[in-house]
Design a protein around this motif. Structure first.
Motif, PDB file in Angstrom:
ATOM      1  N   TYR A 176       0.733  -0.923  -0.245  1.00 34.61           N
ATOM      2  CA  TYR A 176       0.163  -0.282  -0.056  1.00 34.61           C
ATOM      3  C   TYR A 176       0.873   1.328  -0.433  1.00 34.61           C
ATOM      4  CZ  TYR A 176      -3.722  -2.216   0.600  1.00 34.61           C
ATOM      5  OH  TYR A 176      -4.932  -3.497   0.657  1.00 34.61           O
ATOM      6  N   ARG A 179       1.820   1.722  -3.251  1.00 35.02           N
ATOM      7  CA  ARG A 179       1.254   2.585  -4.153  1.00 35.02           C
ATOM      8  C   ARG A 179       0.900   3.445  -3.683  1.00 35.02           C
ATOM      9  NH1 ARG A 179      -3.661  -0.940  -6.063  1.00 35.02           N
ATOM     10  NH2 ARG A 179      -4.358   0.502  -7.084  1.00 35.02           N
ATOM     11  N   SER A 181      -0.658   4.714  -0.993  1.00 36.02           N
ATOM     12  CA  SER A 181      -2.318   4.563  -0.489  1.00 36.02           C
ATOM     13  C   SER A 181      -1.929   4.077   0.952  1.00 36.02           C
ATOM     14  CB  SER A 181      -2.911   3.435  -0.710  1.00 36.02           C
ATOM     15  OG  SER A 181      -3.584   3.152  -1.847  1.00 36.02           O
ATOM     16  N   ALA A 184      -4.273   3.086   4.270  1.00 35.04           N
ATOM     17  CA  ALA A 184      -4.289   1.731   4.448  1.00 35.04           C
ATOM     18  C   ALA A 184      -3.150   0.994   5.027  1.00 35.04           C
ATOM     19  CB  ALA A 184      -4.653   1.006   2.680  1.00 35.04           C
ATOM     20  N   GLN A 296      -7.563  11.180   3.029  1.00 31.19           N
ATOM     21  CA  GLN A 296      -7.162  10.833   1.859  1.00 31.19           C
ATOM     22  C   GLN A 296      -6.239  12.418   1.070  1.00 31.19           C
ATOM     23  OE1 GLN A 296      -5.938   8.128   0.914  1.00 31.19           O
ATOM     24  NE2 GLN A 296      -4.577   8.245  -0.319  1.00 31.19           N
TER      25      GLN A 296
END
Length: 321
Positions: A176, A179, A181, A184, A296
């Protein structure tokens, strides 16, 4: 003389087909007899080869005696285990426990169930469900057969399963993180520090958690986790990497902590966002919002209270205000 030969020739010719038929029948009988005698030998050889030396009779027939005999059931389970057919082995061991729970080999059968489930897990990047089932099986074995000779082995296997799960969470968290993210990823790293603080992957989880906080803009949390990493795991490889990141961040507190220091005495506007990490290496207590509460998008920075000509508004970290 010629008349005699000519008289006998038709008779000889008449008996010749019968002789040939008789010879052909005898040859056919010999071939069939040889084939019948060789078939059981070939089947027996193949059976012995398939079960790895285990008596092939345990797989032949479907009699009541073979379905209830504890020795036969256990031999079948062991044969499947040796052939790495673990699902079939679990069926046999479970069948053994259903019929012979007070048998001397019952604890062994229960232990083998957990061991078979462990071996069904291939790599840490796969579904960890077999490992979770193995933990349940080993715990059940220790509960149902306390004090058995396999109790200590089951406890060791449980620890190996938890090591596997910790490595799985680290692998997924790093995936994660790569990427982008980060929320997460932070969730996975925090889970390691909460559930497996004493596992070998804990220093790496703490380092990547600090990196994740840095990417989210929470440098104060990153600094505190890097400091904790250096104090709790000074000899780890992650600690040396953490020192480099700490030097990059300058080891200074961000605007969030500066704002909190400037609060009047007794003020509690920021009391729930201080990124204090417990000395045990576990994640922050429940009164501190985890990374899962951050948006986010880019986290808004809290302005420093000592900035001239700028009004200060108390705001929870991660909220728009």
């Amino acid at each position: 003389m010629e008349s005699r030969i000519s008289a006998k020739t038709p008779s000889a010719r008449a008996h010749r087909p019968a002789v040939l038929v008789l010879i052909g029948s005898l040859m056919l009988v010999q071939v069939l007899a040889g084939a019948c005698s060789s078939t059981p030998k070939d089947q027996s050889t193949a059976s012995k080869k398939n079960v790895g030396g285990i008596d092939e009779q345990i797989f032949m027939g479907d009699s009541i005696e073979k379905n209830y005999d504890p020795n036969v059931i256990m031999k079948r389970g062991e044969a499947f285990f040796e052939k790495e057919e673990y699902a079939e082995a679990i069926v046999e061991y479970t069948h053994f426990l259903d019929l012979h729970r007070i048998h001397t080999l019952a604890p062994y059968a229960a232990f083998r169930i957990g061991e078979s489930q462990m071996k069904m897990a291939k790599t840490i990047d796969r579904d960890p469900e077999p490992i979770l089932k193995a933990i349940t099986s080993f715990d059940r074995m220790r509960k149902d057969f306390p004090g058995s000779r396999y109790d200590s082995q089951a406890q060791q296997k449980v620890q190996e399963c938890h090591d596997w799960l910790a490595q799985t969470h680290l692998f997924v968290g790093q995936f994660y993180y790569r990427r982008g993210s980060y929320l997460a990823a932070a969730h996975r790293f925090e889970k390691i520090l909460k559930d497996y603080p004493d596992k070998p992957v804990a220093p790496d989880a703490l380092y990547f958690l600090a990196q994740t906080y840095h990417e989210l803009g929470a440098d104060d949390w990153a600094v505190e986790n890097l400091t904790l990493l250096a104090e709790k795991y000074p000899g780890s490889n992650a600690a040396s990497d953490g020192k480099s990141l700490l030097a990059k961040l300058g080891g200074s507190k961000s605007g969030t902590l500066l704002a909190r220091k400037s609060e009047p005495a007794g003020s509690s506007a920021f009391s729930d966002i201080t990124p204090t990490a417990p000395p045990t290496g576990e994640p922050r207590s429940s009164n501190v919002p985890s990374a899962s509460h951050l948006p986010q998008s880019t986290v808004p920075r809290t302005p420093a209270a000592n900035t001239p000509g700028q009004s200060f508004t108390a705001c929870r970290l991660g909220a728009w205000c």
